[in-house]
Design a protein around this motif. Structure first.
Motif, PDB file in Angstrom:
ATOM      1  N   SER A 240      18.849  16.297  83.947  1.00 21.72           N
ATOM      2  CA  SER A 240      19.541  17.161  82.481  1.00 21.72           C
ATOM      3  C   SER A 240      18.959  16.725  81.407  1.00 21.72           C
ATOM      4  O   SER A 240      18.184  16.127  81.234  1.00 21.72           O
ATOM      5  CB  SER A 240      20.923  17.295  83.762  1.00 21.72           C
ATOM      6  N   ASP A 242      21.752  15.172  77.506  1.00 15.95           N
ATOM      7  CA  ASP A 242      23.271  15.302  77.408  1.00 15.95           C
ATOM      8  C   ASP A 242      23.825  15.979  76.696  1.00 15.95           C
ATOM      9  O   ASP A 242      24.657  16.292  77.241  1.00 15.95           O
ATOM     10  CB  ASP A 242      23.081  13.913  76.500  1.00 15.95           C
ATOM     11  N   TYR A 244      22.818  19.319  77.532  1.00 17.27           N
ATOM     12  CA  TYR A 244      23.686  19.769  78.556  1.00 17.27           C
ATOM     13  C   TYR A 244      25.050  19.237  79.453  1.00 17.27           C
ATOM     14  O   TYR A 244      25.492  20.329  80.107  1.00 17.27           O
ATOM     15  CB  TYR A 244      22.402  20.176  79.734  1.00 17.27           C
ATOM     16  N   ARG A 245      24.577  18.304  80.061  1.00 20.46           N
ATOM     17  CA  ARG A 245      26.016  17.675  80.488  1.00 20.46           C
ATOM     18  C   ARG A 245      27.385  17.736  79.657  1.00 20.46           C
ATOM     19  O   ARG A 245      28.053  18.126  79.965  1.00 20.46           O
ATOM     20  CB  ARG A 245      26.297  16.148  81.187  1.00 20.46           C
ATOM     21  N   TYR A 246      27.148  18.260  78.336  1.00 20.50           N
ATOM     22  CA  TYR A 246      28.559  18.461  77.438  1.00 20.50           C
ATOM     23  C   TYR A 246      27.846  19.548  77.957  1.00 20.50           C
ATOM     24  O   TYR A 246      30.324  20.291  78.251  1.00 20.50           O
ATOM     25  CB  TYR A 246      28.171  17.918  76.529  1.00 20.50           C
ATOM     26  N   GLU A 281      27.473  16.572  88.482  1.00 21.02           N
ATOM     27  CA  GLU A 281      26.504  15.698  87.613  1.00 21.02           C
ATOM     28  C   GLU A 281      26.931  14.473  87.699  1.00 21.02           C
ATOM     29  O   GLU A 281      25.923  14.119  87.237  1.00 21.02           O
ATOM     30  CB  GLU A 281      27.270  16.349  86.138  1.00 21.02           C
ATOM     31  N   ARG A 284      23.490  14.274  90.362  1.00 20.26           N
ATOM     32  CA  ARG A 284      22.105  13.857  89.157  1.00 20.26           C
ATOM     33  C   ARG A 284      21.946  12.903  88.326  1.00 20.26           C
ATOM     34  O   ARG A 284      20.547  12.774  88.323  1.00 20.26           O
ATOM     35  CB  ARG A 284      22.610  15.822  88.549  1.00 20.26           C
ATOM     36  N   LEU A 285      22.687  12.397  87.914  1.00 23.38           N
ATOM     37  CA  LEU A 285      22.633  11.546  86.731  1.00 23.38           C
ATOM     38  C   LEU A 285      21.969  10.461  87.917  1.00 23.38           C
ATOM     39  O   LEU A 285      21.220   9.729  87.950  1.00 23.38           O
ATOM     40  CB  LEU A 285      23.514  10.529  86.477  1.00 23.38           C
ATOM     41  N   THR A 295      27.562   9.696  81.157  1.00 19.44           N
ATOM     42  CA  THR A 295      29.305  10.411  81.622  1.00 19.44           C
ATOM     43  C   THR A 295      29.866  10.336  80.254  1.00 19.44           C
ATOM     44  O   THR A 295      30.563  11.397  80.727  1.00 19.44           O
ATOM     45  CB  THR A 295      29.724   9.564  83.148  1.00 19.44           C
ATOM     46  N   ASN A 297      29.410  11.894  78.148  1.00 15.46           N
ATOM     47  CA  ASN A 297      29.140  13.963  77.200  1.00 15.46           C
ATOM     48  C   ASN A 297      29.908  14.548  78.336  1.00 15.46           C
ATOM     49  O   ASN A 297      30.105  15.317  77.809  1.00 15.46           O
ATOM     50  CB  ASN A 297      27.854  14.183  77.606  1.00 15.46           C
ATOM     51  N   LEU A 298      29.962  14.012  80.101  1.00 14.98           N
ATOM     52  CA  LEU A 298      30.981  14.962  80.628  1.00 14.98           C
ATOM     53  C   LEU A 298      32.086  15.133  80.010  1.00 14.98           C
ATOM     54  O   LEU A 298      33.147  16.051  79.651  1.00 14.98           O
ATOM     55  CB  LEU A 298      30.554  14.472  82.509  1.00 14.98           C
TER      56      LEU A 298
END
Length: 325
Positions: A240, A242, A244-246, A281, A284-285, A295, A297-298
């Motif tokens: 992914s 940053d 996309y994570r956001y 996520e 995934r990381l 993290t 960005n999540l």
């Protein structure tokens, strides 16, 4: 043996391929080359350029005399993300009178008889998803069922097809969605507010509330871009970014707003779905990208999503008038 309905009432010229591209002219070239080789061809190809700074415009012009169908090119003033691009592509295709709209990213190519395969199902269904090959030629597994209370895809939905050749779905993917204008008129355009992520799942879910939506056992696309992934056999997990994570976390708020507007929001199961998304996520990381950075960005997405969820003036995308009718 797959049972395929007759294709008597489908006219390929009634279909439009709508493509969204951004600074990937080499991939767009491969897609357009595959459209040159298509038989039959669609009536139009709509290309939405999300303000590319490469030679995308020149590539499009070079294909006009070769592609064998009409190209409609629109360059956006700014990058509106996949969501904004597909919303605009759908709008253009709808306004030129397309009966069927086939959405795709620039990182796929069309199997030569792909439109014929999709058209064979058009007399029976109005929201159809075909299958696609992955970059390495393997069969790509797409999560076609959504656990509605949770608002997340079901990762263990069966991959196999029976003799009918199709399976009911309540999701969507803009990498191959084939949808009739009647459904677009009812549910409106894809929502550009998502920017990226969850937009196609939500749009497919909306379509499934209006018509019987299906994924069919027909390979019609091939992915042309290699993506780093964690192989889990039939299923896989892609790398992914940053951004996309956001948006994965922020856009949960938009799904919540759609659920509220349509009277299906159940707070506790939906919160569980959000927690499971966050956990996925993190996995995934750790397992795909081999890092713990990202993290923040999540958490930022969750924070901004709370503001969206509190907006009581928010409304879904409106239905469309249909001048062709």
């Amino acid at each position: 043996m797959t049972t395929v309905p007759p294709a008597a009432s489908f006219d390929p010229a009634s279909a439009t391929i709508a493509v969204v591209t951004f600074n990937r002219s080499s991939l767009l070239t491969r897609l357009l080359e595959s459209i040159v080789a298509m038989d039959p061809k669609p009536g139009h190809v709509v290309i939405i350029d999300n303000a590319s700074t490469d030679d995308t415009a020149e590539v499009v012009e070079s294909f006009r005399p070769r592609v064998g169908t009409e190209i409609v090119y629109r360059r956006m003033e700014t990058n509106t993300g996949g969501s904004g691009g597909f919303s605009e592509g759908m709008r253009v295709a709808y306004e030129i009178g397309s009966e069927w709209i086939w959405l795709m990213d620039d990182d796929v190519e069309v199997i030569e008889d792909g439109l014929a395969k999709m058209g064979a199902w058009a007399p029976r269904f109005k929201s159809i998803q075909g299958r696609r090959y992955d970059y390495d030629g393997s069969e790509f597994y797409w999560q076609y069922r959504v656990a509605e209370p949770l608002g997340i895809p079901i990762p263990f939905a069966p991959a196999a097809f029976d003799a009918s050749g199709y399976k009911p779905m309540n999701s969507g993917c803009f990498e191959g969605m084939f949808i009739h204008r009647d459904i677009v008129a009812k549910i409106g355009l894809p929502d550009p507010r998502f920017f990226i992520y969850w937009d196609d799942q939500t749009y497919g879910w909306l379509a499934s509330r209006e018509t019987e939506s299906v994924i069919v056992d027909e390979f019609v696309l091939r992915r042309t871009r290699e993506i780093r992934q964690w192989d889990m056999g039939v299923r896989h997990m892609n790398a992914s970014s940053d951004a996309y994570r956001y948006y994965i976390m922020r856009n949960r708020a938009y799904i919540k707003q759609y659920y509220r507007a349509l009277g299906v929001h159940r707070p506790l199961p939906f919160a569980v779905g959000t927690a499971l998304t966050f956990g996925k996520e993190l996995i995934r990381l750790a397992l795909v990208e081999r890092t713990v950075r990202g993290t923040s960005n999540l958490f930022r997405g969750l924070r901004d999503g709370r503001r969206i969820a509190r907006d009581r003036t928010w409304r879904p995308m409106p239905p469309l008038l249909d001048p062709a009718r």
